[in-house]
Scaffold this motif. Structure first.
Motif, mmCIF file in Angstrom:
data_model
loop_
_atom_site.group_PDB
_atom_site.id
_atom_site.type_symbol
_atom_site.label_atom_id
_atom_site.label_comp_id
_atom_site.label_asym_id
_atom_site.label_seq_id
_atom_site.Cartn_x
_atom_site.Cartn_y
_atom_site.Cartn_z
ATOM 1 N N ASP A 1 -11.393 -3.167 -7.093
ATOM 2 C CA ASP A 1 -10.704 -3.639 -8.290
ATOM 3 C C ASP A 1 -9.316 -3.019 -8.411
ATOM 4 O OD1 ASP A 1 -12.991 -5.067 -10.145
ATOM 5 O OD2 ASP A 1 -13.789 -3.563 -8.789
ATOM 6 N N MET A 2 -9.134 -1.864 -7.777
ATOM 7 C CA MET A 2 -7.833 -1.196 -7.764
ATOM 8 C C MET A 2 -7.779 -0.237 -6.585
ATOM 9 S SD MET A 2 -5.950 1.107 -10.757
ATOM 10 C CE MET A 2 -5.829 -0.277 -11.892
ATOM 11 N N VAL A 3 -6.590 -0.088 -6.023
ATOM 12 C CA VAL A 3 -6.353 0.899 -4.966
ATOM 13 C C VAL A 3 -5.712 2.142 -5.569
ATOM 14 C CG1 VAL A 3 -4.886 1.407 -2.962
ATOM 15 C CG2 VAL A 3 -6.227 -0.695 -3.024
ATOM 16 N N LEU A 4 -6.157 3.287 -5.098
ATOM 17 C CA LEU A 4 -5.551 4.559 -5.475
ATOM 18 C C LEU A 4 -4.814 5.105 -4.252
ATOM 19 C CD1 LEU A 4 -7.099 7.508 -7.446
ATOM 20 C CD2 LEU A 4 -6.016 7.931 -5.258
ATOM 21 N N PHE A 5 -3.494 5.191 -4.329
ATOM 22 C CA PHE A 5 -2.709 5.727 -3.230
ATOM 23 C C PHE A 5 -2.681 7.253 -3.323
ATOM 24 C CE2 PHE A 5 -0.827 1.419 -3.682
ATOM 25 C CZ PHE A 5 -1.145 0.953 -2.407
ATOM 26 N N LYS B 1 -3.298 -3.954 0.479
ATOM 27 C CA LYS B 1 -3.598 -5.137 -0.337
ATOM 28 C C LYS B 1 -4.880 -5.818 0.129
ATOM 29 C CE LYS B 1 -0.761 -8.306 2.433
ATOM 30 N NZ LYS B 1 0.441 -9.175 2.443
ATOM 31 N N ASN B 2 -5.288 -5.563 1.385
ATOM 32 C CA ASN B 2 -6.524 -6.170 1.882
ATOM 33 C C ASN B 2 -7.751 -5.691 1.110
ATOM 34 O OD1 ASN B 2 -5.282 -7.674 3.964
ATOM 35 N ND2 ASN B 2 -5.219 -5.871 5.283
ATOM 36 N N TYR B 3 -7.640 -4.514 0.494
ATOM 37 C CA TYR B 3 -8.772 -3.975 -0.255
ATOM 38 C C TYR B 3 -8.970 -4.647 -1.604
ATOM 39 C CZ TYR B 3 -9.803 -0.043 2.858
ATOM 40 O OH TYR B 3 -10.190 0.740 3.918
ATOM 41 N N VAL B 4 -7.944 -5.275 -2.131
ATOM 42 C CA VAL B 4 -8.041 -5.810 -3.490
ATOM 43 C C VAL B 4 -8.131 -7.337 -3.514
ATOM 44 C CG1 VAL B 4 -7.053 -3.869 -4.726
ATOM 45 C CG2 VAL B 4 -5.524 -5.569 -3.717
ATOM 46 N N GLN B 5 -8.733 -7.890 -2.478
ATOM 47 C CA GLN B 5 -9.060 -9.306 -2.493
ATOM 48 C C GLN B 5 -10.313 -9.510 -3.347
ATOM 49 O OE1 GLN B 5 -6.897 -11.466 -1.074
ATOM 50 N NE2 GLN B 5 -5.723 -9.612 -0.654
ATOM 51 N N ALA C 1 5.442 2.904 4.163
ATOM 52 C CA ALA C 1 5.436 1.671 3.377
ATOM 53 C C ALA C 1 4.512 0.622 3.989
ATOM 54 C CB ALA C 1 6.851 1.125 3.251
ATOM 55 N N ASP C 2 4.396 0.608 5.314
ATOM 56 C CA ASP C 2 3.507 -0.344 5.973
ATOM 57 C C ASP C 2 2.054 -0.096 5.576
ATOM 58 O OD1 ASP C 2 5.594 -1.612 7.230
ATOM 59 O OD2 ASP C 2 5.342 -0.569 9.144
ATOM 60 N N GLU C 3 1.675 1.173 5.449
ATOM 61 C CA GLU C 3 0.301 1.486 5.037
ATOM 62 C C GLU C 3 0.064 1.068 3.588
ATOM 63 O OE1 GLU C 3 -0.593 5.364 7.892
ATOM 64 O OE2 GLU C 3 0.480 5.620 5.996
ATOM 65 N N VAL C 4 1.069 1.204 2.763
ATOM 66 C CA VAL C 4 0.954 0.754 1.379
ATOM 67 C C VAL C 4 0.758 -0.761 1.340
ATOM 68 C CG1 VAL C 4 2.195 0.490 -0.807
ATOM 69 C CG2 VAL C 4 2.296 2.661 0.432
ATOM 70 N N GLY D 1 -13.558 7.865 1.031
ATOM 71 C CA GLY D 1 -13.801 8.158 2.435
ATOM 72 C C GLY D 1 -13.104 7.171 3.351
ATOM 73 N N HIS D 2 -13.772 6.863 4.452
ATOM 74 C CA HIS D 2 -13.208 5.949 5.449
ATOM 75 C C HIS D 2 -13.809 4.556 5.309
ATOM 76 C CE1 HIS D 2 -12.628 9.996 7.227
ATOM 77 N NE2 HIS D 2 -11.470 9.481 7.628
ATOM 78 N N GLU D 3 -14.166 4.179 4.105
ATOM 79 C CA GLU D 3 -14.821 2.894 3.898
ATOM 80 C C GLU D 3 -13.912 1.735 4.339
ATOM 81 O OE1 GLU D 3 -16.147 5.934 0.931
ATOM 82 O OE2 GLU D 3 -14.184 5.016 1.327
ATOM 83 N N THR D 4 -14.473 0.843 5.151
ATOM 84 C CA THR D 4 -13.741 -0.338 5.576
ATOM 85 C C THR D 4 -13.711 -1.368 4.444
ATOM 86 O OG1 THR D 4 -15.728 -1.426 6.404
ATOM 87 C CG2 THR D 4 -14.530 -0.002 7.947
#
Length: 221
Positions: free
Chosen positions: A130-134, A121-125, A114-117, A87-90
């Motif tokens: 544990d992992m981002v799914l694009f 990285k802020n999500y995987v601090q 590419a900027d959004e990709v 969802g839109h989880e911050t």
């Protein structure tokens, strides 16, 4: 490492067995009422227990902007190996869910640039996902689903993730293009739902087998 394969949106034991027999590494169950792939908590729990009879398979429960009560129920009753937030989880909400459930998090991030990709990285601090799914950005308008739309995006933008944390790839993957996706992106996980269906929510065992064969062959190549 070889790219792992996730079959998402499984609703029946027969479809789950097709994925497991074909060698799926991760299997996903959707708890989102608006999705044609939606299952109840009890159904997800039963499917997860069935999947756990196969050693090494990771069970994933997909949630969309869940409240604390739902996170607690999923953790207690479904007991997945991983929670997928679609969802839109911050960043802050992801961190809170990770801490509350004590379950690894796969955070879906819709991208088109590419900027959004790079920003993902802020999500995987530490302490967050544990992992981002694009995934591809969903269509606009009422009733639009956050995922499972069969839409692809320009995989070249994932060059912005190179050298960083391993990531998963979804969006428009099919038995025909998954090998190219693996070769181009080097994704740690490829995730498919609508690309192995005969109609929305109805998994096709033969398409599942073809997808797994193509992905595994790409790994060997």
């Amino acid at each position: 490492m070889p790219t792992r394969v996730k079959i998402c949106g499984l609703r029946t034991e027969a479809a789950l067995d097709a994925a497991l027999d074909a060698g799926a590494d991760l299997v996903g169950f959707v708890l989102y009422a608006k999705s044609p792939r939606n299952v109840s908590i009890a159904q997800a729990a039963g499917l997860a227990r069935h999947a756990e009879t196969r050693p090494g398979v990771t069970t994933v429960t997909l949630l969309v902007d869940p409240d604390d009560a739902l996170v607690d129920r999923v953790a207690a009753e479904v007991r997945p190996h991983m929670i997928q937030l679609h969802g839109h989880e911050t960043v802050e909400r992801v961190e809170a869910i990770r801490s509350r459930g004590g379950i690894p998090i796969l955070k879906a991030v819709p991208v088109s640039t590419a900027d959004e990709v790079a920003a993902a990285k802020n999500y995987v601090q530490p302490g967050r996902a544990d992992m981002v799914l694009f995934d591809a950005k969903p269509p606009q308008g009422p009733g639009a689903l956050p995922g499972g739309n069969g839409l692809a995006f320009d995989w070249h933008i994932l060059e912005a993730a190179e050298g960083g944390h391993p990531f998963a790839l979804a969006g428009g993957l099919t038995p025909r293009n998954v090998a190219a996706a693996i070769a181009l992106t080097g994704a740690a996980v490829v995730d498919v739902s609508s690309g192995v269906e005969s109609s929305p929510g109805e998994k096709d065992p033969e398409l599942i087998r073809r997808f797994l064969r193509a992905a595994k062959a790409a790994n060997q190549a």
